[in-house]
Scaffold this active site. Sequence first.
Site, short mmCIF file in Angstrom:
data_model
loop_
_atom_site.label_atom_id
_atom_site.label_comp_id
_atom_site.label_asym_id
_atom_site.label_seq_id
_atom_site.Cartn_x
_atom_site.Cartn_y
_atom_site.Cartn_z
N GLU A 242 -19.17 32.02 7.38
CA GLU A 242 -19.12 32.47 5.99
C GLU A 242 -20.39 33.20 5.57
O GLU A 242 -20.32 34.10 4.71
CB GLU A 242 -18.86 31.28 5.06
CG GLU A 242 -17.46 30.71 5.14
CD GLU A 242 -17.29 29.65 6.22
OE1 GLU A 242 -16.20 29.05 6.32
OE2 GLU A 242 -18.27 29.42 6.97
N PHE B 212 -10.96 15.62 0.26
CA PHE B 212 -11.37 16.27 1.51
C PHE B 212 -11.85 17.69 1.23
O PHE B 212 -11.18 18.47 0.58
CB PHE B 212 -10.19 16.29 2.48
CG PHE B 212 -10.48 17.01 3.77
CD1 PHE B 212 -11.39 16.50 4.67
CD2 PHE B 212 -9.84 18.21 4.07
CE1 PHE B 212 -11.66 17.16 5.87
CE2 PHE B 212 -10.10 18.87 5.27
CZ PHE B 212 -11.02 18.34 6.16
N GLN B 213 -13.03 17.99 1.74
CA GLN B 213 -13.68 19.30 1.59
C GLN B 213 -13.89 19.69 0.12
O GLN B 213 -13.82 20.85 -0.24
CB GLN B 213 -12.90 20.39 2.32
CG GLN B 213 -12.98 20.25 3.85
CD GLN B 213 -12.49 21.46 4.60
OE1 GLN B 213 -11.64 22.20 4.11
NE2 GLN B 213 -13.03 21.67 5.79
N LYS C 201 -6.65 24.98 -5.44
CA LYS C 201 -5.50 25.33 -4.61
C LYS C 201 -4.21 25.34 -5.42
O LYS C 201 -3.36 26.24 -5.27
CB LYS C 201 -5.39 24.37 -3.44
CG LYS C 201 -4.31 24.74 -2.43
CD LYS C 201 -4.35 23.85 -1.20
CE LYS C 201 -3.34 24.31 -0.15
NZ LYS C 201 -3.41 23.46 1.07
N MET D 108 -43.80 36.86 12.53
CA MET D 108 -44.65 36.72 11.35
C MET D 108 -45.21 35.31 11.26
O MET D 108 -46.36 35.11 10.82
CB MET D 108 -43.87 37.07 10.09
CG MET D 108 -44.75 37.23 8.86
SD MET D 108 -45.96 38.59 9.02
CE MET D 108 -44.94 40.00 8.61
#
Length: 587
Positions: A53, A115-116, A165, A474
Site C-alpha cells: 500500500e 477483524f481488521q 463495507k 547520510m
Amino acid sequence: MRTTGAFALIDSVRRQGVKHIFGYPGGAILPVYDEIYKAEARGEIKHYLVRHEQGAVHAADGYARATGQVGVCVATSGPGATNLVTGIATAQMDSIPMVIITGQVPSYAIGTDAFQETDIWGITLPIVKHSYVIRRPEDIARIVAEAFHIAGTGRPGPVLVDIPKDIGQQEFDYVAEAQIDLPGYQPRVKGHLHQIAAAIALIRKAQRPLLYAGGGALVSNAHAEIAELAKRFQLPVTTTLMGKGAYDESNYLSLGMLGMHGTAYANFAVQGCDLLIAVGARFDDRVTGRLDKFAPTAKVIHIDIDPAEVGKNRTPDVPIIGDVKEVLQAILEATSYEENIQTKAWFEQIDEWKEDYPLEVPAYENVLSPQQVIYEFGKQAPDAYFTTDVGQHQMWSAQLIKTGPRKWISSAGLGTMGYGMPAAMGVKVALPNDQVICISGDASIQMNIQELGTLAQYGINVKVIIVNNGWQGMVRQWQESFYDERYSSSNMEAGMPDFVKLAEAFGIKGLKVIDPSDLQSAVAQILAYDGPVFADFRVKRNENCYPMVPPGASNAEMVGLQTPKRSQLSKEVPETAAELERVTQLV
C-alpha cells in the site's frame, strides 16, 4: 438511478476527471474493487495493482506532483489503511493534492475491534488536510466532490475518505450531481493591494535583494512570473528542495538551492542580503539553519496562500496572503521594466562567490564518484522527470541536476526513504511519453523494492538508478562528523542482494556499472532501452556530501568548502552577517 454506494463512489471519482488509480484490495474494500473492475471493463478508469500500500500512496503522490492533478489511491481497512500513513504524511508535509480512499469494517461493527478494524480517521487526523467517514450512501457524491475540491485548492494536501463495507454494498437512489457548500473554506487568492505596494517599495529600494522560492511557487504554476520578476528587478534567485524547477537554474540569476546542502553562494547570499522575498516557502529548518541567524540583516517579504505559514518561523516586514501566481502578477502589473543598477555591486560579489566556491564533480581513477553518476544522467537526459529517494544521493541530485517546473519530484519535508521508485511509477503512468528516472541509494531502494513487480506487470518504463556505496550514506556521514566515527547499524553491505539478479528475477533488465570508463556508454544504453531498467552503480564508499551546514550553525558556517579558486585575502569564507557586510562593502 438505483445503485450501490460502491458504484456511486467510483462514478463520483470518475466524474472528477480521474483516469488512473493505484491500490491494493482487501476484504473491507472489495465492494469498491468490484466497481473498479467494471469501470476498467468499460474503459473508464485504469487501476494499477501495487505490491504494498505504501507503493500506492507514493505513486499517487508522484502522479500529483508531475501533473498538478489530484492523485488517487485505494486500500482496505486495518493494515491496508495503516500502510498508507507514511505516504499520507509525506503528501501533507509537501502540500500534495491527493484523495485516499480506505475501506472500513461495516458501520455497525465500528468500535467493536472487528477483524481488521482501525480508526484510520483518527490515526491520520494530524496528517491530512481534511477527512471523512461516509455514514450514508446518499452523501457519497457530495463528499467526493468536496474531497477533490479541498485537496486541490488553496494550499493542497491529502484528504481521506473512509467507507464502511456495508455503505459500499447498500443500494440507494443515486444522484450524481453534487453541490459543494463549504462556507468555512475560502482560500484567499488575491493579495492585499496595500501590502503589494509596500512590497514593491522594498524591492525598488533594495541593494542586495534575494528571491527565495519554495514549493508553493510550483503549486501555483508561478515560474513565468518568477522569471519576469527576477529579470525586471535583477533579483538573484535561490530555491528550496521543494522549489527546484520554479526558476531556470541555467540562468545567470540562479544561485541554485540554499540550505543545509545548498550551494555556498546561495547560503552566503541569504546571510548577506538586505531584502529576502520569500514566495511559497515556509522557512523550514533545513533551509534556515539556526533561525535567529538566518538573513539577519534583511527585510522580509513573505508571500504564501496559507496564513498559518506567514510569521510562523520568521516575522515578515511585509506579509502577503494569497496565491503566489496571483500576487506576483499584481506586482508585475503595478511596475514596469527597470534595470536595478543598485544591485551591480551585489552581483559582482555573488559572481566572485560562484567562482570561488563552485559545485564540483570529483573524478577518481579507478572508482566512480556518486556525483559523476548523477551528473551524467542530468547531462544526457536534460528534459527527464527525476524522482529521488532520501539521503546523500538526493542532495547531490538537487545540487547537480537542473530541471524544469514539476520535473523534480522528491520527498522533502518528511524525508521518506522508499519514496523514489513508486513515485516514478506514478509520474510515468501520468506522462507515458516522457523520460522518467529514479535516483536512489542502496539503502533507500530496499524500502519499497517489491514495486519491481508493479514495474514488471505493467511494463512501466522507469529507469531506476542505484547509487550504491554500501551504506546508509547520510547516516554514515553524520556518524563520521558528529559521533566520532561510530558507525552504528549504517553499513548495508551484509545482506545486500545482487540487484542485477533481483531485477532479472522480476523480468526486468538489470545492469551493474563499476568502471568509470563505462559510465557514459552505460547511461546512454539505459536511457535508450525500451523498458524498465534497474541499474546498480558501485561508487566510492566514503564520499561525503558538501557543502553542509552543521546543526545549530548559521548558513554562512558551512563545512566541507573547497579552497577558493582565487587566492585573495578578502575572499576568506565569511562566518557572520557582519563579515558578509564588510566583504560586500569592499567590492
